[in-house]
Design a protein around this motif. Sequence first.
Motif, PDB file in Angstrom:
ATOM      1  N   GLU A 227       0.898  -1.100   0.094  1.00  0.00           N
ATOM      2  CA  GLU A 227      -0.011  -0.002   0.048  1.00  0.00           C
ATOM      3  C   GLU A 227       0.895   1.261  -0.141  1.00  0.00           C
ATOM      4  O   GLU A 227       1.871   1.379   0.800  1.00  0.00           O
ATOM      5  CB  GLU A 227      -0.934  -0.011   1.041  1.00  0.00           C
ATOM      6  CG  GLU A 227      -1.873  -1.129   1.125  1.00  0.00           C
ATOM      7  CD  GLU A 227      -2.401  -1.550   2.524  1.00  0.00           C
ATOM      8  OE1 GLU A 227      -3.406  -1.027   3.175  1.00  0.00           O
ATOM      9  OE2 GLU A 227      -1.732  -2.052   3.537  1.00  0.00           O
ATOM     10  N   PHE A 228       0.293   2.292  -0.840  1.00  0.00           N
ATOM     11  CA  PHE A 228       1.228   3.585  -0.675  1.00  0.00           C
ATOM     12  C   PHE A 228       0.491   4.218   0.482  1.00  0.00           C
ATOM     13  O   PHE A 228      -0.892   4.262   0.790  1.00  0.00           O
ATOM     14  CB  PHE A 228       0.840   4.229  -2.019  1.00  0.00           C
ATOM     15  CG  PHE A 228       1.525   3.766  -3.230  1.00  0.00           C
ATOM     16  CD1 PHE A 228       2.767   3.599  -3.327  1.00  0.00           C
ATOM     17  CD2 PHE A 228       0.624   3.513  -4.155  1.00  0.00           C
ATOM     18  CE1 PHE A 228       3.137   2.963  -4.714  1.00  0.00           C
ATOM     19  CE2 PHE A 228       1.085   2.672  -5.304  1.00  0.00           C
ATOM     20  CZ  PHE A 228       2.412   2.612  -5.702  1.00  0.00           C
ATOM     21  N   ILE A 229       1.309   5.086   1.197  1.00  0.00           N
ATOM     22  CA  ILE A 229       0.888   5.910   2.276  1.00  0.00           C
ATOM     23  C   ILE A 229       0.753   7.391   1.883  1.00  0.00           C
ATOM     24  O   ILE A 229       2.057   7.860   1.634  1.00  0.00           O
ATOM     25  CB  ILE A 229       1.880   5.656   3.408  1.00  0.00           C
ATOM     26  CG1 ILE A 229       1.770   4.251   4.110  1.00  0.00           C
ATOM     27  CG2 ILE A 229       0.979   6.364   4.780  1.00  0.00           C
ATOM     28  CD1 ILE A 229       2.380   3.812   5.037  1.00  0.00           C
ATOM     29  N   ILE A 230      -0.452   7.799   2.096  1.00  0.00           N
ATOM     30  CA  ILE A 230      -0.439   9.469   1.685  1.00  0.00           C
ATOM     31  C   ILE A 230      -0.649  10.111   3.005  1.00  0.00           C
ATOM     32  O   ILE A 230      -1.253   9.498   3.914  1.00  0.00           O
ATOM     33  CB  ILE A 230      -1.264   9.715   0.422  1.00  0.00           C
ATOM     34  CG1 ILE A 230      -2.671   9.126   1.123  1.00  0.00           C
ATOM     35  CG2 ILE A 230      -0.782   9.086  -0.813  1.00  0.00           C
ATOM     36  CD1 ILE A 230      -3.675  10.223   0.907  1.00  0.00           C
ATOM     37  N   TRP A 231      -0.617  11.458   3.032  1.00  0.00           N
ATOM     38  CA  TRP A 231      -0.805  12.322   4.222  1.00  0.00           C
ATOM     39  C   TRP A 231      -1.645  13.521   3.935  1.00  0.00           C
ATOM     40  O   TRP A 231      -1.299  14.034   2.850  1.00  0.00           O
ATOM     41  CB  TRP A 231       0.201  12.617   4.846  1.00  0.00           C
ATOM     42  CG  TRP A 231       0.228  13.755   6.035  1.00  0.00           C
ATOM     43  CD1 TRP A 231      -0.294  13.436   7.313  1.00  0.00           C
ATOM     44  CD2 TRP A 231       0.705  14.929   5.838  1.00  0.00           C
ATOM     45  NE1 TRP A 231      -0.271  14.381   8.104  1.00  0.00           N
ATOM     46  CE2 TRP A 231       0.268  15.585   7.190  1.00  0.00           C
ATOM     47  CE3 TRP A 231       1.131  15.971   4.993  1.00  0.00           C
ATOM     48  CZ2 TRP A 231       0.461  16.937   7.522  1.00  0.00           C
ATOM     49  CZ3 TRP A 231       1.253  17.207   5.145  1.00  0.00           C
ATOM     50  CH2 TRP A 231       0.995  17.672   6.543  1.00  0.00           C
ATOM     51  N   THR A 232      -2.643  13.629   4.497  1.00  0.00           N
ATOM     52  CA  THR A 232      -3.271  15.219   4.195  1.00  0.00           C
ATOM     53  C   THR A 232      -3.958  15.549   5.522  1.00  0.00           C
ATOM     54  O   THR A 232      -4.386  14.802   6.548  1.00  0.00           O
ATOM     55  CB  THR A 232      -4.462  14.965   3.149  1.00  0.00           C
ATOM     56  OG1 THR A 232      -4.890  16.039   3.034  1.00  0.00           O
ATOM     57  CG2 THR A 232      -5.561  14.044   3.800  1.00  0.00           C
ATOM     58  N   ILE A 238     -10.185  13.643  -0.034  1.00  0.00           N
ATOM     59  CA  ILE A 238      -9.822  12.413  -0.082  1.00  0.00           C
ATOM     60  C   ILE A 238     -10.769  11.680  -1.284  1.00  0.00           C
ATOM     61  O   ILE A 238     -10.303  10.964  -2.218  1.00  0.00           O
ATOM     62  CB  ILE A 238      -9.828  11.485   1.006  1.00  0.00           C
ATOM     63  CG1 ILE A 238      -8.668  11.842   2.110  1.00  0.00           C
ATOM     64  CG2 ILE A 238     -10.010   9.944   0.630  1.00  0.00           C
ATOM     65  CD1 ILE A 238      -7.556  11.484   1.498  1.00  0.00           C
ATOM     66  N   PRO A 239     -12.148  12.134  -1.083  1.00  0.00           N
ATOM     67  CA  PRO A 239     -12.904  11.689  -2.271  1.00  0.00           C
ATOM     68  C   PRO A 239     -12.556  12.295  -3.814  1.00  0.00           C
ATOM     69  O   PRO A 239     -12.826  11.559  -4.601  1.00  0.00           O
ATOM     70  CB  PRO A 239     -14.410  12.238  -2.097  1.00  0.00           C
ATOM     71  CG  PRO A 239     -14.322  12.536  -0.448  1.00  0.00           C
ATOM     72  CD  PRO A 239     -12.891  12.865  -0.143  1.00  0.00           C
ATOM     73  N   LEU A 301     -11.935   4.201  -1.077  1.00  0.00           N
ATOM     74  CA  LEU A 301     -13.524   4.237  -0.369  1.00  0.00           C
ATOM     75  C   LEU A 301     -14.093   4.142  -1.799  1.00  0.00           C
ATOM     76  O   LEU A 301     -15.647   3.686  -1.861  1.00  0.00           O
ATOM     77  CB  LEU A 301     -13.593   5.761  -0.142  1.00  0.00           C
ATOM     78  CG  LEU A 301     -13.091   6.147   1.113  1.00  0.00           C
ATOM     79  CD1 LEU A 301     -13.531   7.518   1.383  1.00  0.00           C
ATOM     80  CD2 LEU A 301     -13.554   5.443   2.350  1.00  0.00           C
ATOM     81  N   TYR A 302     -13.739   3.960  -3.114  1.00  0.00           N
ATOM     82  CA  TYR A 302     -14.401   3.660  -4.522  1.00  0.00           C
ATOM     83  C   TYR A 302     -13.837   2.751  -5.165  1.00  0.00           C
ATOM     84  O   TYR A 302     -12.721   2.340  -4.862  1.00  0.00           O
ATOM     85  CB  TYR A 302     -14.591   4.952  -5.189  1.00  0.00           C
ATOM     86  CG  TYR A 302     -14.869   6.303  -4.223  1.00  0.00           C
ATOM     87  CD1 TYR A 302     -16.165   6.236  -3.814  1.00  0.00           C
ATOM     88  CD2 TYR A 302     -13.884   7.306  -3.816  1.00  0.00           C
ATOM     89  CE1 TYR A 302     -16.620   7.421  -2.889  1.00  0.00           C
ATOM     90  CE2 TYR A 302     -14.419   8.350  -3.132  1.00  0.00           C
ATOM     91  CZ  TYR A 302     -15.514   8.449  -2.812  1.00  0.00           C
ATOM     92  OH  TYR A 302     -16.110   9.334  -1.876  1.00  0.00           O
ATOM     93  N   ASP A 303     -14.451   2.156  -6.097  1.00  0.00           N
ATOM     94  CA  ASP A 303     -14.167   1.258  -7.069  1.00  0.00           C
ATOM     95  C   ASP A 303     -13.372   2.139  -8.224  1.00  0.00           C
ATOM     96  O   ASP A 303     -13.875   2.172  -9.268  1.00  0.00           O
ATOM     97  CB  ASP A 303     -15.178   0.376  -7.677  1.00  0.00           C
ATOM     98  CG  ASP A 303     -14.570  -0.648  -8.327  1.00  0.00           C
ATOM     99  OD1 ASP A 303     -13.201  -1.123  -8.207  1.00  0.00           O
ATOM    100  OD2 ASP A 303     -15.368  -1.293  -9.221  1.00  0.00           O
ATOM    101  N   HIS A 324      -0.676  13.260  -2.000  1.00  0.00           N
ATOM    102  CA  HIS A 324      -2.115  13.191  -2.310  1.00  0.00           C
ATOM    103  C   HIS A 324      -2.486  14.092  -3.273  1.00  0.00           C
ATOM    104  O   HIS A 324      -2.277  15.291  -3.062  1.00  0.00           O
ATOM    105  CB  HIS A 324      -3.106  13.196  -1.001  1.00  0.00           C
ATOM    106  CG  HIS A 324      -4.392  13.656  -0.939  1.00  0.00           C
ATOM    107  ND1 HIS A 324      -5.163  13.074  -1.983  1.00  0.00           N
ATOM    108  CD2 HIS A 324      -4.943  14.717  -0.507  1.00  0.00           C
ATOM    109  CE1 HIS A 324      -6.476  13.842  -1.661  1.00  0.00           C
ATOM    110  NE2 HIS A 324      -6.213  14.697  -0.923  1.00  0.00           N
ATOM    111  N   THR A 325      -3.130  13.763  -4.526  1.00  0.00           N
ATOM    112  CA  THR A 325      -3.326  14.535  -5.634  1.00  0.00           C
ATOM    113  C   THR A 325      -4.851  14.690  -5.991  1.00  0.00           C
ATOM    114  O   THR A 325      -5.471  13.718  -6.326  1.00  0.00           O
ATOM    115  CB  THR A 325      -2.445  14.563  -6.638  1.00  0.00           C
ATOM    116  OG1 THR A 325      -1.020  14.397  -6.325  1.00  0.00           O
ATOM    117  CG2 THR A 325      -2.590  15.297  -7.833  1.00  0.00           C
ATOM    118  N   ALA A 326      -5.545  16.099  -5.610  1.00  0.00           N
ATOM    119  CA  ALA A 326      -6.836  16.273  -6.101  1.00  0.00           C
ATOM    120  C   ALA A 326      -7.080  17.256  -7.020  1.00  0.00           C
ATOM    121  O   ALA A 326      -6.866  18.355  -6.636  1.00  0.00           O
ATOM    122  CB  ALA A 326      -7.584  16.110  -4.797  1.00  0.00           C
TER     123      ALA A 326
END
Length: 901
Positions: A227-232, A238-239, A301-303, A324-326
Amino acid sequence: MKEFKETLILPKTDFPMRGNLGKREVEFQATWDEQKLYEKVLEKNANKPKYFLHDGPPYANGDIHMGHALNKVLKDFVVRYKNMSGFNSPYTPGWDTHGLPIENALTKVKKVDRKSMPVHEFRKLCQEYAEEQVAKQRDQFKRLGGIGDWDNPYVTYQPEFEKLQLQSFAKMVEKGLIFKGLKPVYWSPSSETALAEAEIEYHDHKSPSIYVAMPVEDGLGKIENAEFIIWTTTPWTIPANLAICVGPKFEYVLVDVEGRRFVVGKELLDSVKEELKWESYEILETFKGSDLEGMSYKHPLYDRVSPVLVGDHVTTEGGTGLVHTAPGHGQDDFIVGKKNGLDIYCPVDGRGIMDDSTGFGGLFVEDANKEIGMALESKGALLALKFIKHSYPHDWRTNKPIIFRATEQWFASIESMKDDLMKAVEDTEWLPKWGELRMTNMIKDREEWCISRQRVWGVPIPAFYAEDGTSILDVDVIHHVAELFGEFGSNVWFEREAKDLLPEGFTHPGSPNGNFKKETDIMDVWFDSGTSHQGGMTPFGHTGQADLYLEGSDQYRGWFNSSLSTAVAMTGKAPYKAVVSHGFINDGDGKKMSKSKGNGIDPLKVMKQMGADILRMWVSSVDYQQDVRISNEMMKQVSEGYRKIRNTYKFLLGNVFDFDVMKSVAFNELAEVDQYVMVKINDLSKDVIDAYERFAFDEVYRKVTNFVTFFSGFYMDFTKDILYIEKADSKARRSVQTVFYAALNVLIRLMTPILPHTADEAYQFLPGKNVDNAQLLDMPEPREYNTDVVEKFDAFMKVRSNVLKALEEARNAKVIGKSFQAHLKLYPSAEVKELLESIENLQQILIVSKLDILEGKGEYEFENLSVDVVPAEGHTCARCWQVVDEVNEDGICSRCEEVIE
Ligand SMILES: [Zn+2]
């Protein structure tokens, strides 16, 4: 015994000892209005070169505060000074009136229900409110004593102003600088609008800090079951996560932690271990960031499967090294997303409410944080949660946190004119010097300026939409709308249909049926004030560069900046030749003043109790280019200084009441000590004028107060023996009066910009005055004196201070009472002896009755001099109080006898 009091010439003037400024200043100001002082000043200077200080418009809301007072008083120093030194310097005050605070004031203070009326009705109420605020602030500003065209200000809601603003906008459209785009902008959910950088303030904010595991989907054969670990600190984004970014050159490690495998940045491994409370880990493998590029992961959380991308914005300063990139919620995210063809996904609306696509529909972002955290936890993806306090951007008006949110906005390109902007900054004179660097940095990092706002009280963006949705930003159309604004004001935009705002017969291929919609966004208020150089210097007359902009240091990102951008876009040049900035005002302990802390000082109260001149003198006393302090204690000190100046005026005026200017004594005919003081007055003029030229008002203050101390402590003291005692038209007395008159003339003029009320008041009592108001005079013209008296008397002043010390000690030891009762015996070194013997009337200058220069040694010893002080023996003259060897039968000395005859 005979009375000789009436044979003395005692000071006589009606200039009051007490200023009573709180009351009297209001009367002076009324007189200035009646006299049309400002008009007269400009008339006097009609044929002189112009000097434009262009007023940065304060926002028209609420009573003025100390920061306003500092700003306006500094400007008035400049305007008054320039008008006294060879320039014609008009001052047109301005007001900034559009924008959210007034919309808020109406709904909150005036309880207007905005939704119950059409937009144009609401806007009318906004304008009425703004008019009230302008009128109120104008009176308060005028109370500070500033001269200017207060009856003809420029105000951003004026039709002429709005017209010029749209014409400026048209010019930028013509140059291709205006575009529409989707972009994450600072968005204030509390105000429901995009915000400019200048409207952001950083405050401490408590945020959830979470570490989230994102399972690797495709590890390109290099990584499996990891698993990659991200931080925010914004779980609500996150969504909208659509990528993870890694630094191509950084090292990443695959670690085993009790059977679970994670990927994190190598440099951050220790801090992650601590944050996630791992007891131990085992490094299985090490990768370069570039090795991870192209891998993918599954959203917890999502597919949804998203890519790992490389980005130069990734640092190892914090977090996990996997970013984390949104793209819909951050600037760097947006750039990387655009570059890699990601969606600019923004599932949050203008109120900060999550939409249904997230599974958290209806929740405000801050409330969604908790729900999202719980959802992540239930999936085993939440590795750590804690709350941290950090600096976070807030809406400067509502004080609520803002978010980044991608929306359709109008932009002005800064990037495409950056070279011209940089050149304009270079060509400008910045004071303090660091202003240049600050401005350069401001521009360097700026790509575009988001100029649209989703509000109603402002100047509409003159764009239209065709039936097929094409946006129409057409130069001719904008000019047409500009004319309408000039005639009817910008409310016409909301009163009329789109077709009635377009030129007659306007067609567009996107509208086969001839239907159009108008844009609903308005312009950023910084665009309003930022185009004031087009009309604000004299009401809608002068254009071109102003000589000076003078504002608070927050305006490097505000008005200095927005004005620069529009001016360079239009003319290729800065709107100003020079920029001076001032700091902010803190309380006496250097703490920020605030209503809630109760440490604020209200300028209106200060003016009522102490007077505007005291407030102005305080402004002159501080190093305004830095943050400054004010306290009641400091104001008291300033009033002490003021009193000294006032007393000096009174004493001087009292002693020139019978002075005939025509009988002035020529410089060469003056007594040497009078010449010395005359040169000092001249030097003061030189120094003060030089300080004004450099906007160094604190030097003006210091030079003048030092001079007054010197003048009153030395010259005003010993000359009483001449002024009161000698014959009215004796040369000695006229000689001193000549100096007094010069001192008055110079002090009144030099201090007119700083103490205009007191200067004007004193001037009214000056014999031989020839204009109505001191402001109609010019600054003194310093001369060149070719004399060596200065060197001689400067040396003497040092000797004198030692003599005074000796007299003081003798007084303390009760050897003498008043200095007139003293007999001074001076024992100087050879050098000092020569000096002392060259001084005429030495005994008079030292204010003693008898004086001998002897050889030997006295009781009080100083360098090159020792002194004895003994009581003067003889008779005290009943008229002049000197102790003399003989008095006549009336009890007066021979000098007095001669004078009386
Ligand atoms: Zn006498």
